[in-house]
Design a protein around this motif. Structure first.
Motif, PDB file in Angstrom:
ATOM      1  N   ILE A  67       0.570  -1.213  -0.157  1.00 39.34           N
ATOM      2  CA  ILE A  67       0.024   0.166  -0.022  1.00 39.34           C
ATOM      3  C   ILE A  67       1.028   1.411  -0.191  1.00 39.34           C
ATOM      4  O   ILE A  67       0.171   2.245  -0.068  1.00 39.34           O
ATOM      5  CB  ILE A  67      -1.155   0.578   0.973  1.00 39.34           C
ATOM      6  CG1 ILE A  67      -0.367  -0.125   2.233  1.00 39.34           C
ATOM      7  CG2 ILE A  67      -2.684  -1.349   0.729  1.00 39.34           C
ATOM      8  CD1 ILE A  67      -1.374   0.242   3.745  1.00 39.34           C
ATOM      9  N   LEU A  68       2.214   1.243   0.189  1.00 44.24           N
ATOM     10  CA  LEU A  68       3.049   2.580   0.128  1.00 44.24           C
ATOM     11  C   LEU A  68       3.885   2.396  -0.396  1.00 44.24           C
ATOM     12  O   LEU A  68       5.105   1.217  -0.219  1.00 44.24           O
ATOM     13  CB  LEU A  68       3.402   2.685   1.476  1.00 44.24           C
ATOM     14  CG  LEU A  68       4.280   4.066   1.770  1.00 44.24           C
ATOM     15  CD1 LEU A  68       3.540   5.040   1.512  1.00 44.24           C
ATOM     16  CD2 LEU A  68       4.900   3.911   3.482  1.00 44.24           C
ATOM     17  N   PHE A  69       3.624   2.953  -1.975  1.00 44.09           N
ATOM     18  CA  PHE A  69       5.063   2.938  -3.235  1.00 44.09           C
ATOM     19  C   PHE A  69       5.243   3.902  -4.382  1.00 44.09           C
ATOM     20  O   PHE A  69       4.015   4.255  -4.044  1.00 44.09           O
ATOM     21  CB  PHE A  69       4.536   1.773  -3.735  1.00 44.09           C
ATOM     22  CG  PHE A  69       3.388   1.262  -4.677  1.00 44.09           C
ATOM     23  CD1 PHE A  69       3.004   1.977  -5.926  1.00 44.09           C
ATOM     24  CD2 PHE A  69       2.418   0.775  -3.583  1.00 44.09           C
ATOM     25  CE1 PHE A  69       1.873   1.707  -5.505  1.00 44.09           C
ATOM     26  CE2 PHE A  69       1.005   0.315  -4.442  1.00 44.09           C
ATOM     27  CZ  PHE A  69       0.626   1.294  -5.216  1.00 44.09           C
TER      28      PHE A  69
ATOM     29  N   GLN B 119      -9.926   4.626  -0.476  1.00 45.94           N
ATOM     30  CA  GLN B 119     -10.153   3.856   0.699  1.00 45.94           C
ATOM     31  C   GLN B 119     -10.039   4.334   2.026  1.00 45.94           C
ATOM     32  O   GLN B 119     -10.961   3.620   3.193  1.00 45.94           O
ATOM     33  CB  GLN B 119      -9.821   2.623   0.366  1.00 45.94           C
ATOM     34  CG  GLN B 119     -10.532   1.416  -1.055  1.00 45.94           C
ATOM     35  CD  GLN B 119     -10.098   0.436  -1.040  1.00 45.94           C
ATOM     36  OE1 GLN B 119      -8.648   0.102  -1.327  1.00 45.94           O
ATOM     37  NE2 GLN B 119     -11.140  -0.673  -1.852  1.00 45.94           N
ATOM     38  N   LEU B 120      -8.339   4.446   2.409  1.00 48.86           N
ATOM     39  CA  LEU B 120      -7.874   4.560   2.916  1.00 48.86           C
ATOM     40  C   LEU B 120      -8.624   6.063   3.922  1.00 48.86           C
ATOM     41  O   LEU B 120      -9.152   6.491   5.636  1.00 48.86           O
ATOM     42  CB  LEU B 120      -6.344   5.294   3.602  1.00 48.86           C
ATOM     43  CG  LEU B 120      -5.514   5.406   4.605  1.00 48.86           C
ATOM     44  CD1 LEU B 120      -6.082   4.709   5.651  1.00 48.86           C
ATOM     45  CD2 LEU B 120      -3.866   5.734   4.377  1.00 48.86           C
ATOM     46  N   ALA B 121      -9.104   6.637   2.845  1.00 48.20           N
ATOM     47  CA  ALA B 121      -9.720   8.111   3.922  1.00 48.20           C
ATOM     48  C   ALA B 121     -10.969   7.441   4.389  1.00 48.20           C
ATOM     49  O   ALA B 121     -11.776   7.792   5.327  1.00 48.20           O
ATOM     50  CB  ALA B 121      -9.696   9.360   1.805  1.00 48.20           C
TER      51      ALA B 121
ATOM     52  N   GLY C  33     -12.244   8.632   7.778  1.00 49.00           N
ATOM     53  CA  GLY C  33     -12.838   9.252   8.245  1.00 49.00           C
ATOM     54  C   GLY C  33     -12.644  10.709   8.261  1.00 49.00           C
ATOM     55  O   GLY C  33     -11.842  10.878   7.759  1.00 49.00           O
ATOM     56  N   GLN C  34     -13.291  11.112   9.451  1.00 50.11           N
ATOM     57  CA  GLN C  34     -12.818  12.489   9.764  1.00 50.11           C
ATOM     58  C   GLN C  34     -12.643  12.278  11.093  1.00 50.11           C
ATOM     59  O   GLN C  34     -11.869  14.296  12.201  1.00 50.11           O
ATOM     60  CB  GLN C  34     -14.427  13.339  10.481  1.00 50.11           C
ATOM     61  CG  GLN C  34     -15.422  13.264   9.299  1.00 50.11           C
ATOM     62  CD  GLN C  34     -13.950  14.709   7.601  1.00 50.11           C
ATOM     63  OE1 GLN C  34     -14.039  16.022   8.162  1.00 50.11           O
ATOM     64  NE2 GLN C  34     -15.269  13.736   6.927  1.00 50.11           N
TER      65      GLN C  34
ATOM     66  N   PRO D   4      -4.818   7.365  13.729  1.00 52.19           N
ATOM     67  CA  PRO D   4      -3.354   6.626  13.921  1.00 52.19           C
ATOM     68  C   PRO D   4      -2.796   6.622  12.235  1.00 52.19           C
ATOM     69  O   PRO D   4      -1.543   6.681  11.755  1.00 52.19           O
ATOM     70  CB  PRO D   4      -3.122   5.385  14.694  1.00 52.19           C
ATOM     71  CG  PRO D   4      -4.834   4.806  14.869  1.00 52.19           C
ATOM     72  CD  PRO D   4      -5.626   5.945  14.507  1.00 52.19           C
ATOM     73  N   LEU D   5      -3.485   6.281  11.084  1.00 47.85           N
ATOM     74  CA  LEU D   5      -3.608   6.190  10.344  1.00 47.85           C
ATOM     75  C   LEU D   5      -3.110   7.498   9.656  1.00 47.85           C
ATOM     76  O   LEU D   5      -2.887   7.915   7.607  1.00 47.85           O
ATOM     77  CB  LEU D   5      -4.338   5.046   9.102  1.00 47.85           C
ATOM     78  CG  LEU D   5      -4.037   3.834   9.188  1.00 47.85           C
ATOM     79  CD1 LEU D   5      -5.132   2.600   8.943  1.00 47.85           C
ATOM     80  CD2 LEU D   5      -2.395   3.346   9.645  1.00 47.85           C
ATOM     81  N   ILE D   6      -2.901   8.620   9.855  1.00 45.41           N
ATOM     82  CA  ILE D   6      -3.550   9.825   9.204  1.00 45.41           C
ATOM     83  C   ILE D   6      -2.218   9.980   8.246  1.00 45.41           C
ATOM     84  O   ILE D   6      -1.680  10.910   7.174  1.00 45.41           O
ATOM     85  CB  ILE D   6      -3.196  10.640  10.280  1.00 45.41           C
ATOM     86  CG1 ILE D   6      -5.078  10.752  10.624  1.00 45.41           C
ATOM     87  CG2 ILE D   6      -3.444  11.814   9.617  1.00 45.41           C
ATOM     88  CD1 ILE D   6      -6.336  11.540   9.457  1.00 45.41           C
ATOM     89  N   PRO D   7      -0.883   9.714   9.636  1.00 48.16           N
ATOM     90  CA  PRO D   7       0.685   9.824   8.636  1.00 48.16           C
ATOM     91  C   PRO D   7       0.577   9.395   7.383  1.00 48.16           C
ATOM     92  O   PRO D   7       1.527   9.664   5.881  1.00 48.16           O
ATOM     93  CB  PRO D   7       1.695   9.389   9.290  1.00 48.16           C
ATOM     94  CG  PRO D   7       0.622   9.827  11.076  1.00 48.16           C
ATOM     95  CD  PRO D   7      -1.128   9.701  10.508  1.00 48.16           C
ATOM     96  N   LEU D   8      -0.122   7.933   7.483  1.00 47.59           N
ATOM     97  CA  LEU D   8       0.044   6.750   6.020  1.00 47.59           C
ATOM     98  C   LEU D   8      -1.076   7.928   4.726  1.00 47.59           C
ATOM     99  O   LEU D   8      -0.624   7.703   3.932  1.00 47.59           O
ATOM    100  CB  LEU D   8      -0.384   5.511   6.537  1.00 47.59           C
ATOM    101  CG  LEU D   8      -0.381   4.443   5.301  1.00 47.59           C
ATOM    102  CD1 LEU D   8       1.014   4.433   4.322  1.00 47.59           C
ATOM    103  CD2 LEU D   8      -1.017   3.366   5.357  1.00 47.59           C
ATOM    104  N   LEU D   9      -1.888   8.361   5.592  1.00 44.29           N
ATOM    105  CA  LEU D   9      -3.112   9.059   3.712  1.00 44.29           C
ATOM    106  C   LEU D   9      -1.747   9.921   3.587  1.00 44.29           C
ATOM    107  O   LEU D   9      -1.829  10.311   2.254  1.00 44.29           O
ATOM    108  CB  LEU D   9      -4.042   9.022   5.334  1.00 44.29           C
ATOM    109  CG  LEU D   9      -5.206   9.918   4.085  1.00 44.29           C
ATOM    110  CD1 LEU D   9      -6.776   9.074   4.694  1.00 44.29           C
ATOM    111  CD2 LEU D   9      -5.308  11.310   3.901  1.00 44.29           C
ATOM    112  N   GLU D  10      -1.483  10.855   4.036  1.00 43.63           N
ATOM    113  CA  GLU D  10      -0.862  12.343   4.110  1.00 43.63           C
ATOM    114  C   GLU D  10       0.871  11.720   3.002  1.00 43.63           C
ATOM    115  O   GLU D  10       0.600  12.704   1.530  1.00 43.63           O
ATOM    116  CB  GLU D  10       0.049  13.188   5.236  1.00 43.63           C
ATOM    117  CG  GLU D  10      -1.530  13.744   5.637  1.00 43.63           C
ATOM    118  CD  GLU D  10      -0.460  14.002   6.687  1.00 43.63           C
ATOM    119  OE1 GLU D  10      -1.706  15.094   7.457  1.00 43.63           O
ATOM    120  OE2 GLU D  10       0.306  14.539   7.582  1.00 43.63           O
TER     121      GLU D  10
END
Length: 77
Positions: free
Chosen positions: A20-22, A39-41, A45-46, A51-57
């Motif tokens: 998922i990270l590439f 899917q991550l967003a 959600g809001q 804890p997955l916000i950094p991955l999303l960014e």
């Protein structure tokens, strides 16, 4: 925790994370990364403290870099 310990932990979990990270190098990889971001967003959600916000960014940055290099800007006619 030492950097060596953190690196060893990252190495142990990398086989899962790399799915998922590439860095996208093709249009297909770009599209896959966009789907992962969506899917991550949905999953996060809001919740700004999830804890997955950094991955999303990070995924968002990877997508933006790909778009800057490969997707032409739409200009006004």
């Amino acid at each position: 925790m030492s950097n060596d310990t953190v690196i060893r932990a990252a190495e142990a979990g990398w086989s899962s994370i790399q799915k998922i990270l590439f860095v996208p190098r093709t249009d297909a990889e770009y599209e896959r990364l966009v789907q992962i971001l969506n899917q991550l967003a949905d999953h996060v959600g809001q919740d700004e403290k999830h804890p997955l916000i950094p991955l999303l960014e990070i995924i968002d940055i990877l997508i933006e870099l790909y778009e800057d290099e490969h997707v032409p800007e739409i200009t006004d006619l």
